[in-house]
Design an enzyme around this catalytic site. Structure first.
Site, PDB file in Angstrom:
ATOM      1  N   ASN A 129       0.878  -1.171   0.000  1.00  0.00           N
ATOM      2  CA  ASN A 129       0.000   0.000   0.000  1.00  0.00           C
ATOM      3  C   ASN A 129       0.913   1.217   0.000  1.00  0.00           C
ATOM      4  O   ASN A 129       1.470   1.592   1.034  1.00  0.00           O
ATOM      5  CB  ASN A 129      -0.882  -0.047   1.255  1.00  0.00           C
TER       6      ASN A 129
ATOM      7  N   ARG B  30      -2.506  -2.062  -3.563  1.00  0.00           N
ATOM      8  CA  ARG B  30      -3.728  -1.294  -3.365  1.00  0.00           C
ATOM      9  C   ARG B  30      -3.659  -0.055  -4.268  1.00  0.00           C
ATOM     10  O   ARG B  30      -2.668   0.670  -4.246  1.00  0.00           O
ATOM     11  CB  ARG B  30      -3.833  -0.858  -1.915  1.00  0.00           C
TER      12      ARG B  30
ATOM     13  N   HIS C 226     -13.324   2.371  -0.176  1.00  0.00           N
ATOM     14  CA  HIS C 226     -13.340   1.261   0.806  1.00  0.00           C
ATOM     15  C   HIS C 226     -13.939  -0.013   0.207  1.00  0.00           C
ATOM     16  O   HIS C 226     -14.411  -0.889   0.940  1.00  0.00           O
ATOM     17  CB  HIS C 226     -14.181   1.588   2.058  1.00  0.00           C
TER      18      HIS C 226
ATOM     19  N   ARG D  71     -13.217  14.685   8.449  1.00  0.00           N
ATOM     20  CA  ARG D  71     -13.902  15.130   7.223  1.00  0.00           C
ATOM     21  C   ARG D  71     -15.353  15.459   7.509  1.00  0.00           C
ATOM     22  O   ARG D  71     -16.008  14.791   8.314  1.00  0.00           O
ATOM     23  CB  ARG D  71     -13.856  14.032   6.153  1.00  0.00           C
TER      24      ARG D  71
ATOM     25  N   GLU E 158      -8.228  -5.845   4.868  1.00  0.00           N
ATOM     26  CA  GLU E 158      -8.050  -5.414   3.482  1.00  0.00           C
ATOM     27  C   GLU E 158      -6.832  -6.058   2.828  1.00  0.00           C
ATOM     28  O   GLU E 158      -6.853  -6.395   1.653  1.00  0.00           O
ATOM     29  CB  GLU E 158      -7.956  -3.887   3.425  1.00  0.00           C
TER      30      GLU E 158
END
Ligand code: ADP
Length: 398
Positions: free
Chosen positions: A7, A91, A180, A241, A385
């Site tokens: 990643n 990823r 996601h 956020r 993940e």
């Protein structure tokens, strides 16, 4: 057979080496501050303590070299040579409409990922640096790109189009993409697997609640809607956020707070959410503690978060004409029993009833948390993940 999962960010690379037969993590780690003073490699072989190495690392290629050195090191390594890496899974954040699944990486795929870069300018170029570094060091090892957006490509146009001019979509690719995806897909499938049900028959709402949070409506194993949109800024209120806001707030606040466009985007991404509301932290552990100590802003932040959760869960049940299962995952979803409880408050009319005792006692394990009389199955399922990326890589390469 070992698969290396990468990643890559702009100044960091996270990695995990997974042995596929037993689906076991052999080692994990990160290289931080690539190209910045004080680069550091942190490597943890399974069951042993973390090794930290400080060293100047000026680019992603050097960083990958360091990862391989750590993995093959005679003292803290877990393989004896690079030939024990059968494939690499990368990823990649944005695949736009070009990728609805994971793919084996070749030059055409690299160009297509580049083409998506304007939609994810902070992420795709960094992901590509990781891919290019690995390809130049391991030219004969197959590599796979796994996209955050791919799972949501099954959304129909009524779910992905915004109420903007149609040209915004056709000319500038403005639409809901969702993110996601690897996690939503993984926990939805894992639920079907654990319960022995056929995913094709299931209407599932997956709630990935971490630093960034999103919900997805998964009908018959396919994403039919999700809360994040053109960027990961849309949807529920997150750590820092804003989530959904009236777009007219942006120019209004730019004027009031004397912000440039860049500062405004930064503000919406970094200074808002439960952090901005509470004034305490973006971490739910800190906010829960502050609420307990009587901090009203912390209480308000948690109320806003859970109210938004309820609204989205309700709307996704409507979108799918029903819901069979609700799944909580990621840092908050797996650990914060109060958020799970409050998010489902008032949803008994949908048939969703939480078992408070079952819910209170768990952290980071796979467990059913709905009561015996709940028509909707409610579960905690830790996301993985990296394992999901490794599985997709394995499926494509072997
Ligand atoms: P990322 O999106 O970075 O992968 P994670 O899924 O690891 O994030 O989630 C991190 C967040 O999870 C933290 O910021 C914190 O809000 C929350 N979290 C982690 N552990 C707990 C806990 N025990 N209780 C409540 N919240 C937690």
């Amino acid at each position: 057979m070992n698969i290396l999962v990468i990643n890559a960010g702009s100044s960091s690379i996270k990695y995990k080496m997974i042995e596929m037969e037993r689906q076991e993590v052999l080692a994990k780690g990160s290289v931080e501050r690539i190209g910045i003073n004080g680069s550091v490699i942190a490597h943890t072989p399974a069951g042993r303590s973390k090794v930290t190495i400080e060293k100047t690392i000026s680019n992603h290629k050097d960083a990958i070299q360091e990862v391989l050195l750590a993995l093959t090191d005679s003292a803290h390594g877990i393989i004896s040579g690079m030939d024990e890496i059968s494939a690499v899974g990368h990823r990649v954040v944005h695949g736009a409409e070009l990728f609805s699944d994971s793919v084996i990486i070749d030059d055409k795929v690299i160009n297509a990922i580049k083409d998506c870069s304007e939609l994810a300018p902070l992420h795709n170029p960094a992901n590509l640096m990781g891919i290019n570094a690995c390809r130049s060091i391991m030219p004969n090892v197959p590599m796979v790109a796994v996209f955050d957006t791919a799972f949501h490509q099954t959304m129909k146009r009524h779910a992905y189009l915004y109420g903007l001019s149609y040209e915004a979509y056709t000319k500038y690719r403005v639409r809901r993409y969702g993110f996601h995806g690897t996690s939503h897909k993984y926990v939805a499938n894992r639920y079907a697997q654990i319960t022995g049900k056929d995913i094709e028959d299931l209407k599932i709402i997956t709630c990935h609640l971490g630093n960034g949070s999103s919900l997805a409506a998964v009908n018959g194993g396919k994403s039919v809607d999700t809360t994040m949109g053109f960027t990961p800024l849309e949807g529920i209120v997150m750590g820092t956020r804003s989530g959904d806001i009236d777009p007219a707030i942006v120019p209004y606040l730019m004027e009031k707070m004397k912000m440039s466009l860049e500062e405004a985007i930064n503000y919406l991404n970094k200074d808002c959410g439960v952090y901005g509301l509470s004034g305490v932290s973006s971490d739910f552990r800190d906010i829960q503690l502050a609420k307990k100590q009587g901090n009203e802003r912390a209480a308000a932040a948690l109320e806003v978060f859970c109210y938004r959760m309820r609204k989205f869960i309700g709307s996704y049940a409507a979108a799918m004409s029903g819901v069979d299962a609700i799944i909580f995952t990621a840092g908050i979803g797996e650990n914060d029993h109060l958020i799970r409880e409050w998010s489902l408050e008032g949803l008994e009319f949908l048939g969703a009833r939480i078992d408070k005792a079952a819910n209170d006692n768990i952290r980071g394990i796979e467990k059913r948390i709905s009561s015996a009389d709940s028509a909707v199955d409610i579960w905690c399922i830790p996301t993985d993940e990296e394992l999901a990326i490794a599985k997709e890589t394995y499926a494509l390469c072997f």
